[in-house]
Design a protein around this motif. Sequence first.
Motif, PDB file in Angstrom:
ATOM      1  N   ASN A 109      -0.896 -13.281  -8.506  1.00 47.94           N
ATOM      2  CA  ASN A 109      -0.821 -13.323  -7.048  1.00 47.94           C
ATOM      3  C   ASN A 109       0.090 -14.454  -6.555  1.00 47.94           C
ATOM      4  O   ASN A 109      -0.207 -15.119  -5.571  1.00 47.94           O
ATOM      5  N   SER A 125      -1.461  -7.966   3.602  1.00 47.33           N
ATOM      6  CA  SER A 125      -0.726  -8.839   4.518  1.00 47.33           C
ATOM      7  C   SER A 125       0.694  -9.073   3.980  1.00 47.33           C
ATOM      8  O   SER A 125       0.973  -8.855   2.804  1.00 47.33           O
ATOM      9  N   LYS A 134       0.863  -1.186   0.000  1.00 48.89           N
ATOM     10  CA  LYS A 134       0.000   0.000   0.000  1.00 48.89           C
ATOM     11  C   LYS A 134       0.902   1.239   0.000  1.00 48.89           C
ATOM     12  O   LYS A 134       1.746   1.392  -0.852  1.00 48.89           O
ATOM     13  N   THR A 166       0.578  -9.192  -0.028  1.00 45.53           N
ATOM     14  CA  THR A 166      -0.650  -9.612  -0.704  1.00 45.53           C
ATOM     15  C   THR A 166      -1.465  -8.368  -1.078  1.00 45.53           C
ATOM     16  O   THR A 166      -1.283  -7.297  -0.487  1.00 45.53           O
ATOM     17  N   GLU A 198      -4.334  -7.709  -0.241  1.00 47.36           N
ATOM     18  CA  GLU A 198      -5.143  -7.295   0.915  1.00 47.36           C
ATOM     19  C   GLU A 198      -4.326  -6.530   1.955  1.00 47.36           C
ATOM     20  O   GLU A 198      -4.883  -5.982   2.911  1.00 47.36           O
TER      21      GLU A 198
END
Length: 579
Positions: A306, A243, A186, A239, A241
Amino acid sequence: MGKKGKREKKGKGAEKTAAKMEKKVSRRAKKEEEDLEALIAEFQSLDAKKTQVIESSCPPPSPRLNGSLSAHPEKDELILFGGEYFNGQKTYLYNELYVYNIRKNSWSKVEIPNPPPRRCAHQAAVVPTAGGQLWIFGGEFASPNGEQFYHYKDLWVLHLATKTWEQIKASGGPSGRSGHRMVACKRQLIIFGGFHESARDYIYYNDVYAFNLDSFTWSKLAPSGIGPAPRSGCQMAATPEGSIIIYGGYSKQRIKKDVDKGTLHTDLKAEGAGKEEEKWAWSRLNPSGVKPTPRSGFSVAMGPNNRSLLFGGVHDEEEEESIEGDFFNDIYFYDMGKNRWFPGQLKGPKSEKRKRRRGRQAEAEGTGGEEVEKRPPQGPVEVVKEVVADDGTVMTIKQVISGHAEEKERSESEEEEEEDGALGQQVEPCPRSNAMLAVKHGVLYVFGGMFEVGDRQFTLSDLYSIDLHKMEEWKVLLEMDPKTQEWLEESESDEEEDDVEGAEGGEEEEESSEEESEDEEGEEQHPSVQPDEKHTDYLSRTEQYWVKLARSHMGPDAKEKKVVKVAHAMAKTFYEDSV
């Protein structure tokens, strides 16, 4: 006291021990680092003389390992920074910046004022902000004799659009280290693990830091749960998400005076942020599939779909008086969505498969009619197969099939054997550790690294690529000429070269005339390649000679299997140079 209390007490005890060790290492390393700081400052004064950006086409980079290779977020380019090279006597460190143009298959060198000091075993991460940024943290500098180390704790950013380096000075970051891992997650850079080493002591880390790319501030994370043991050189991936996945790595501990024991980690852990981003938690994962064999020195990258991947590495076999390493050139994928490992297996080019099928069909049409008439009808046949499940369980499957189906199955198995044979002829990177990886448009690029034969280290400068979507074949983008490999024995030491020469990057001297004459003499002694002689024929004719030569290099205690493997590699290199 309950189990939970005991675990907490044990955890606090381990933290106190680690803190004491860190202070001890820090005290002993301080004097070493003060000595090296003067040398680093001298190099930086040389770099400070650069006042403008100079980009020029150039030959491929010299052999190296432990550098960083990163994909440009907007252009079809790969960015190579730093690394190290050891020639048997001296350690060379680099802070050069190279750019590889994927479409043109060409290299350029970019000289930018005020770059980070020379280093290796650092970490690099790319973010797409403002035309692209390349972030660099940590790493190490070594004295030319390789006996003293300076561990960096600095953070740098290369602004790719403006081609400018900037050092980011923010307090509260990680201590000096190398062998750590860093990923962009992020709007943060997450750093985990690594180690710090002085001449007599060392310490491995399992702490986690986050650098906020908006506020330019550091924070030390304190995840709940039991985290991974301290380690360096692990696999780390983020990941979608948010993590963080940690796998494997290496650490060592002192079991008695002057005796260290190394540990190859093979566990897999995830660190995830909860609803509140401040609350991170460790959890242990139990993946399915075929896991990588234990190893260290593997290289990592983030692949498509991924999936994170690891390539190569080495498994050291510790014997009484020596360490022998088995090097790898395989690929393993970890599917983060499915929590599953699987090996990357080459499928071979589709065009070749079609050609082989068409060839067999033509043969069958030309001669098959008569043979079919002569063959007696086949009755049902029982076929027994063994299948290995993901968890390693071997299952036996019995199947009764008709004669026609059996013939079809036989032809398919023959086809698979032919394809396996064809794959055996394909090129691939030689086994190695500490290579540099990057993925762009789903294509994996592998540059450099090293492998060892006996006491000699071979540092590489070759470049390979493979399409991770197709997994058909490796492509050779840059071959390495073995004659450029320099190696100096201790007895050949040249005391006239000073420390600055040895540690300065990119300008190694050419091989001496004595070494060249030795090379020429060696070539005359090798069995020559006959005109139009195939590699396999040459190997079978001269294998005894090459095995004898390999054994003389590796010593009488070397394992026969390893000697033969090295002999075949030497013969192949000589054969390819000759033809």
